[in-house]
Design a protein around this motif. Sequence first.
Motif, short mmCIF file in Angstrom:
data_model
loop_
_atom_site.label_atom_id
_atom_site.label_comp_id
_atom_site.label_asym_id
_atom_site.label_seq_id
_atom_site.Cartn_x
_atom_site.Cartn_y
_atom_site.Cartn_z
N ASN A 190 4.07 -1.85 13.75
CA ASN A 190 2.92 -2.37 13.02
C ASN A 190 3.16 -3.83 12.66
O ASN A 190 3.70 -4.15 11.60
CB ASN A 190 2.68 -1.53 11.76
CG ASN A 190 1.35 -1.83 11.10
OD1 ASN A 190 0.86 -2.96 11.16
ND2 ASN A 190 0.75 -0.84 10.48
N THR A 231 -9.31 2.99 4.63
CA THR A 231 -9.97 3.82 5.64
C THR A 231 -9.68 5.30 5.39
O THR A 231 -10.58 6.15 5.49
CB THR A 231 -9.49 3.43 7.05
OG1 THR A 231 -9.86 2.07 7.30
CG2 THR A 231 -10.11 4.32 8.11
N VAL A 251 2.22 0.79 5.86
CA VAL A 251 0.91 0.71 6.52
C VAL A 251 0.14 -0.44 5.88
O VAL A 251 0.55 -0.98 4.86
CB VAL A 251 0.12 2.03 6.39
CG1 VAL A 251 0.89 3.18 7.00
CG2 VAL A 251 -0.23 2.33 4.94
N THR A 289 -5.75 0.25 6.11
CA THR A 289 -5.55 1.63 6.56
C THR A 289 -5.72 2.60 5.41
O THR A 289 -6.37 3.65 5.54
CB THR A 289 -4.16 1.79 7.20
OG1 THR A 289 -4.10 1.00 8.39
CG2 THR A 289 -3.88 3.24 7.55
#
Length: 300
Positions: A113, A24, A17, A21
């Motif tokens: 991603n 967050t 990731v 992210t």
Amino acid sequence: MEAPGLSVGAVARRLGVSASTLRTWDRRYGIGPSRRSEGSHRRYDPSDVQRLEVMNRLIMQGAPPGEAARVALGEEGVRERAPRAHGAGGNRLALSTVPDRTRGLARAVMALNGPVVTETVREAVARDGVIPAWEELIAPVLRGIGERYAATGEAVEIEHFLSGTALAALAEVRPPSPGAETRPVLLACAPEEQHSLPAYALGAALAERGIASRMLGARVPERALRDAVEKIGPGAVFLWSQMAHTGDVGVLERIPGGRPALRVIIGGPGWERPLPEGVRFVESLREALEAVAEALGVPD
């Protein structure tokens, strides 16, 4: 894991990731690093990483991030759901023993991603070089995708995504400046062969070594290959064949010769046997680079 813990970047690569992210998740759900280094930088310890792995797995299985965070933190919420797909690991690839960053790349690839895949491949190429990045990072994930496709018929889009993203990262390896002393290497795929990433990987490895190349790419017609050889006068030709129906050795026999003699090097599992005399088959990117350097007389 070392005592000071892992940085947000290291954990991001491990999970597949982005670092943003992770920040967050920390800000919204309180699932973040619990240590601080001497410079007051926050660091993830093993239990932090374990919680994040649980959260990431739940999200990939379909849980909303908030519920996944509550489960990872030990609060009441959703239970881990059965993976989707046909009993083949849901959104995960079956990989043998590989480094954490390879598993992280696999997760990022399965999630499509793009930023994380690009950053991971680019960083590996810059830090370790093209061949280690290929052998230890890109190729294992490609094999995992191939095994998944063979078992389920799925993941074609995953292969195309990884190939395109990795190709863009490999293209950033700068070729030598004009006026290189050696004749260039001609890189191409066999007629009707669409899997071109290994040829582009060799092109990046050659550029890293200071060897000029010309790339023709996928599905090169035999006539176009012969014309390119006559126009360029390469010191070596490398041809890739992935699929069995593309590896016609007659194409190799009809490649024009040259003065000095042109060395033909091939790779991939698609080629027929026996091979024409003088054609060299290589089994790895490293061996392909060595074969080209030997053919051109480039010192180690």
